[in-house]
Write a protein that holds these residues in place. Structure first.
Motif, mmCIF file in Angstrom:
data_model
loop_
_atom_site.group_PDB
_atom_site.id
_atom_site.type_symbol
_atom_site.label_atom_id
_atom_site.label_comp_id
_atom_site.label_asym_id
_atom_site.label_seq_id
_atom_site.Cartn_x
_atom_site.Cartn_y
_atom_site.Cartn_z
ATOM 1 N N GLN A 3 -7.496 -11.310 -7.726
ATOM 2 C CA GLN A 3 -6.298 -11.653 -6.969
ATOM 3 C C GLN A 3 -5.637 -12.920 -7.501
ATOM 4 N N GLN A 4 -6.453 -13.871 -7.933
ATOM 5 C CA GLN A 4 -5.873 -15.068 -8.537
ATOM 6 C C GLN A 4 -5.174 -14.718 -9.838
ATOM 7 N N ALA A 31 -3.854 -11.872 -10.656
ATOM 8 C CA ALA A 31 -2.648 -11.092 -10.374
ATOM 9 C C ALA A 31 -1.468 -11.991 -10.038
ATOM 10 N N ARG A 32 -1.757 -13.169 -9.488
ATOM 11 C CA ARG A 32 -0.683 -14.108 -9.179
ATOM 12 C C ARG A 32 -0.141 -14.790 -10.433
ATOM 13 N N GLN A 33 -0.911 -14.728 -11.505
ATOM 14 C CA GLN A 33 -0.530 -15.443 -12.721
ATOM 15 C C GLN A 33 -0.214 -14.531 -13.905
ATOM 16 N N ARG A 34 -0.614 -13.264 -13.800
ATOM 17 C CA ARG A 34 -0.374 -12.331 -14.903
ATOM 18 C C ARG A 34 0.375 -11.101 -14.389
ATOM 19 N N LYS A 35 1.532 -10.848 -14.985
ATOM 20 C CA LYS A 35 2.366 -9.726 -14.590
ATOM 21 C C LYS A 35 1.668 -8.398 -14.854
ATOM 22 N N GLU A 73 1.151 -5.643 -11.888
ATOM 23 C CA GLU A 73 1.824 -4.348 -11.979
ATOM 24 C C GLU A 73 0.894 -3.174 -11.709
ATOM 25 N N LEU A 74 -0.411 -3.370 -11.835
ATOM 26 C CA LEU A 74 -1.353 -2.302 -11.524
ATOM 27 C C LEU A 74 -1.412 -2.029 -10.019
ATOM 28 N N ASN A 75 -1.017 -3.029 -9.238
ATOM 29 C CA ASN A 75 -0.970 -2.898 -7.766
ATOM 30 C C ASN A 75 -2.314 -2.432 -7.206
ATOM 31 N N LEU A 76 -3.371 -3.080 -7.653
ATOM 32 C CA LEU A 76 -4.719 -2.761 -7.188
ATOM 33 C C LEU A 76 -5.311 -3.966 -6.463
ATOM 34 N N PRO A 77 -6.172 -3.740 -5.474
ATOM 35 C CA PRO A 77 -6.728 -4.855 -4.701
ATOM 36 C C PRO A 77 -7.817 -5.626 -5.437
ATOM 37 N N SER A 78 -8.438 -4.994 -6.445
ATOM 38 C CA SER A 78 -9.543 -5.650 -7.138
ATOM 39 C C SER A 78 -9.772 -4.977 -8.487
ATOM 40 N N ALA A 79 -10.673 -5.558 -9.247
ATOM 41 C CA ALA A 79 -11.027 -4.991 -10.551
ATOM 42 C C ALA A 79 -11.769 -3.671 -10.357
#
Length: 312
Positions: free
Chosen positions: A131-132, A134-138, A142-148
């Motif tokens: 989640q961190q 995702a806030r820093q990498r587009k 863009e995958l719009n997933l909650p986790s790895a």
């Protein structure tokens, strides 16, 4: 958990800014032996790890999922050198720059494989790191997933073997070094070893999830394999000298810190005065003082630094 450890791949990108080997060729694809290509990641510009493309009789194996943006570039290169589909993606470990593109590959039809320690590590650190990121990498956002995404297939102490009669690929685990789930891909006939971040070529070592004292043992075990070509997780490809240099770096670092502790020296003094041999300089960067601190904590607290960092 310390804030700077929340996203290990960001620290790794920072490490890349210390020393970039003169022979580095980010974004390039090089054939190592017939049917095996090494793609050097754009670590400084995009945080990408290296990838290895292995052509089998009817399909392709890709080593490491990379970030999503790196995955797209690697798949394009795989299609350029082979018309065969990517059937397997092997994760060498759980860090974002090696694992966060996994959903891209599985959506494209690939099956993911990793050591069981990768699943354990992901369950431990996610979804916070994801989640961190995702806030820093587009590309992650863009995958719009909650986790790895977790690997679909796992293995333990016994090698996971892919052999179609044309080529044999052995996925092997030698122990906790860079992370708890470190594993390598070995091609015995071609004498090719894909090391992930157990061995890198340059000052790319991130110790935040490491067992520093065990790292040398893991490399020494890997050195018993009959190897000619060493394909690291970061930096350019090389030979057995990469394994030896990496092992000596950690051996000298650990021994120097251990000796200083026994002599009653202060951490601050050692961090600013540590001297390592010329043979290790490829792996020494401006962050060595922090590496000394982590090694110091591992020795004095008598547990792997990865456990200390997580408060385990």
């Amino acid at each position: 958990m310390r804030l700077w450890l929340l996203s290990s791949f960001l620290a790794l990108v920072a490490l890349a800014l210390w020393v970039v080997p003169i022979d580095a060729q980010p974004g390039t694809l090089k054939q190592i032996v017939p049917g095996v290509w090494f793609r050097e990641g754009e670590i400084k510009e995009m945080g990408h790890c290296n990838n290895v493309i292995i052509e089998m009789k009817d399909y392709v194996i890709v080593v490491d999922a990379n970030f999503p943006s790196g995955a797209r570039l690697t798949l394009a290169d795989a299609k350029r050198v082979s018309a065969k589909p990517v059937k397997y993606v092997f994760l060498t470990h759980h860090h974002g720059d090696h694992a966060y593109g996994l959903a891209f590959w599985t959506k494209a039809g690939a099956t993911s494989i990793a050591h069981q320690g990768v699943v354990e590590e992901l369950k431990s650190v996610e979804p916070k790191r994801w989640q961190q990121a995702a806030r820093q990498r587009k590309d992650i956002a863009e995958l719009n997933l909650p986790s790895a995404e977790l690997p679909q297939q796992t293995f333990g102490s016994k090698p996971y073997v892919l052999d179609d009669g044309k080529r044999r690929v052995e996925l092997r685990f030698f122990g906790w070094a860079h992370t708890r789930g470190d594993a390598v891909a070995y091609l015995p006939r071609e004498k090719v070893l894909c090391t992930g971040d157990v061995v890198v070529n340059g000052a790319f070592n991130f110790l935040g999830d490491a067992h520093i004292g065990n790292w040398v043992k893991v490399i020494r075990a890997a050195q018993k394999l009959d190897t000619v070509h060493v394909l690291p997780g970061h930096g350019g490809p090389g030979g057995k000298e990469l394994m030896e240099g990496q092992a000596r770096f950690f051996q000298e670092l650990y021994q120097a810190v251990q000796a200083a502790i026994q002599q009653g020296k202060k951490l601050e003094e050692v961090a600013t005065t540590i001297k390592l041999s010329e043979a290790t300089q490829n792996w020494v960067g401006s962050g060595v003082a922090n590496q000394v601190r982590m090694t110091w904590e591992e020795i004095t607290q008598k547990k792997p630094y990865g456990e200390i960092a997580r408060g385990e």
